[in-house]
Design an enzyme around this catalytic site. Structure first.
Site, PDB file in Angstrom:
ATOM      1  N   ARG A 153       3.871  14.496 -14.727  1.00 50.81           N
ATOM      2  CA  ARG A 153       2.958  14.849 -15.817  1.00 50.81           C
ATOM      3  C   ARG A 153       2.943  16.353 -16.073  1.00 50.81           C
ATOM      4  O   ARG A 153       2.728  16.803 -17.186  1.00 50.81           O
ATOM      5  CB  ARG A 153       1.545  14.353 -15.486  1.00 50.81           C
ATOM      6  CG  ARG A 153       1.390  12.846 -15.618  1.00 50.81           C
ATOM      7  CD  ARG A 153      -0.075  12.435 -15.566  1.00 50.81           C
ATOM      8  NE  ARG A 153      -0.232  11.017 -15.854  1.00 50.81           N
ATOM      9  CZ  ARG A 153      -0.181  10.063 -14.932  1.00 50.81           C
ATOM     10  NH1 ARG A 153       0.013  10.382 -13.667  1.00 50.81           N
ATOM     11  NH2 ARG A 153      -0.330   8.795 -15.271  1.00 50.81           N
ATOM     12  N   LYS A 195      -4.387  -6.197  -3.753  1.00 43.49           N
ATOM     13  CA  LYS A 195      -3.367  -6.551  -2.760  1.00 43.49           C
ATOM     14  C   LYS A 195      -3.447  -8.033  -2.390  1.00 43.49           C
ATOM     15  O   LYS A 195      -2.418  -8.700  -2.240  1.00 43.49           O
ATOM     16  CB  LYS A 195      -3.547  -5.670  -1.516  1.00 43.49           C
ATOM     17  CG  LYS A 195      -3.310  -4.190  -1.805  1.00 43.49           C
ATOM     18  CD  LYS A 195      -3.743  -3.316  -0.639  1.00 43.49           C
ATOM     19  CE  LYS A 195      -3.545  -1.841  -0.956  1.00 43.49           C
ATOM     20  NZ  LYS A 195      -4.058  -0.948   0.101  1.00 43.49           N
ATOM     21  N   GLY A 216       1.211  -0.682   2.624  1.00 37.12           N
ATOM     22  CA  GLY A 216       2.082   0.460   2.897  1.00 37.12           C
ATOM     23  C   GLY A 216       3.365   0.119   3.619  1.00 37.12           C
ATOM     24  O   GLY A 216       4.241  -0.546   3.084  1.00 37.12           O
TER      25      GLY A 216
END
Length: 419
Positions: free
Chosen positions: A43, A198, A127
């Site tokens: 960005r 999740k 993760g």
């Protein structure tokens, strides 16, 4: 040579570049290909980044670049990320993402778009723990009876600290923020939304069910106090924020909330910022997956493993693991029909007849009380801590509303489920 473009070169994106460079020899040997990062999208070009790759502010430069083979989406968010990933798939590029919010809302649309194009998302849940591969491949011979997971390290850190050090929620949250475990605005974590995203991904792989966050029970940890831990310890429980999926005949029960769970269960022993997921298959029995659920390196490790799979020529079609719908046609269980044991904390006036009236109210709603503790409080009041036998969610919710109407109840009763 495999050329990779990364959309979102933040903490995880930087780590992906670092792993691909530092472990080049073993990665090339395992994949059989040379893997290089050709470009990254960010960005802000003025922000200092520890990478030596060409950067752009336009993600579509990456998805439209003919030389790029794999697009890694790490930008976060839902709508913009969906448009970027959709364009990558339309351009026949393989995709790797760590974006659980994107998948919570658009996983089935993306599966249809992907077809035989590799689409991998191991880093989207827990993760560095390879739970997606375990469910999609390692346990594919089993009906999955249940999933119970600690899937948010921020909440687990807070609850572990509260349990072991008798510290109030607000103080531990501040510490988690100071340590970088919690965001400045921690709502997404502490209110259960992160874990819910999740859980929905895992439920799709386990049961082939398409549900959105708005469809399931989600509660956070902000109202838990030291009194709740006192009760839990007294009766041999720990308190964990769990994502729970259960197969009930041809229905699937999905819920995320703080849970009292026996200290004897393996998942109750998962402390600190670590994640742990228990999966029960009908033939394999219980399997347990433990490891770091967040952090740049752990998440990037899962991203790179997906890149290696794709470089090897691996394809998982369809991405959510079902070639055709289950014959049983799994449906989402209505929240009202969930059955559980329950724990309640109620602040009451300390006077005769209170316990009898509460017991009568519960009896009228077919709720049986299993155990009870009374903790005195100042000004002639007491905290009543009680647990129930198994009952329906709709009945306990009705009981909570009726309790609030009683003239000897002070404030709103607090409830947690017991697993």
């Amino acid at each position: 040579m495999i050329k990779v473009g990364i959309v979102g070169v933040g903490t995880v994106g930087e780590s992906v570049v670092k792993i691909l460079e530092k472990n080049r020899d073993i990665i090339n040997a395992r994949s059989g290909k040379e893997i290089v990062v050709a470009k990254g999208a960010v960005r802000n070009l003025n922000k200092k980044r520890d990478v030596n790759i060409p950067l752009t502010t336009d993600p579509y430069e990456i998805v439209n670049e003919p030389q790029i083979d794999i697009v890694v989406e790490l930008m976060g968010g839902v709508d913009e990320a969906y448009n970027v990933v959709k364009k990558a798939l339309l351009n026949k590029k393989a995709v790797v993402t760590a974006n659980k919010a994107l998948l919570a809302y658009h996983r089935y649309e993306l599966q249809n778009l992907a077809g035989d194009i590799p689409f991998e998302f191991e880093a989207s849940v827990a993760g560095g723990i390879p739970i997606i591969k375990a469910l999609r491949e390692g346990l594919s011979a089993n009906h999955i009876e249940a999933i119970k997971g600690i899937m948010n390290g921020t909440c687990n850190f807070i609850l572990t600290k509260m349990e072991k050090e008798s510290v109030d929620f607000d103080l531990v949250l501040k510490e988690a923020q100071d340590l970088g475990y919690a965001e400045a605005d921690p709502t997404f974590d502490i209110e259960g939304f992160d874990a819910a995203h999740k859980l929905l991904i895992l439920a799709s792989i386990a049961y082939g069910i398409d549900a959105k966050p708005e469809d399931i029970l989600i509660e956070g940890i902000t109202k838990i106090t030291s009194l709740d831990f006192s009760f839990a310890n007294e009766f041999g429980y720990s308190i964990k924020l769990l994502g729970i999926a259960k197969k009930i005949n041809n229905h699937v029960e999905l819920r995320v909330h703080p849970t009292l769970i026996s200290k004897e269960q393996m998942i109750a022993k998962v402390d600190g910022v670590m994640n742990g997921i228990s999966v029960i298959g009908d033939f394999v029995g219980e399997t347990m997956y433990y490891g770091p659920g967040a952090g740049g390196d752990a998440t990037a490790s899962a991203v790179v493993s997906n890149i290696i799979d794709i470089a090897r020529g691996g394809k998982c079609s369809p991405m959510l693991g079902f070639k055709k719908p289950l014959e049983s046609g799994m449906k989402l269980l209505n929240i009202d029909d969930i059955k559980s044991k329950y724990y309640l904390r109620v602040l009451v006036e300390d006077r005769p007849g209170v316990l009898a009236k509460i017991a009568e109210l519960f009896g009228n709603l077919n709720i049986s009380i299993e155990s009870m503790l009374q903790k005195p409080k100042e000004k002639s009041k007491a905290n009543l801590l009680l647990s129930t036998h198994e009952c329906y969610e709709k009945d306990i919710q009705k009981a909570l509303k009726e309790l609030e109407k009683l003239d000897f109840i002070d404030g709103k009763p607090f409830m947690m489920r017991i697993e």
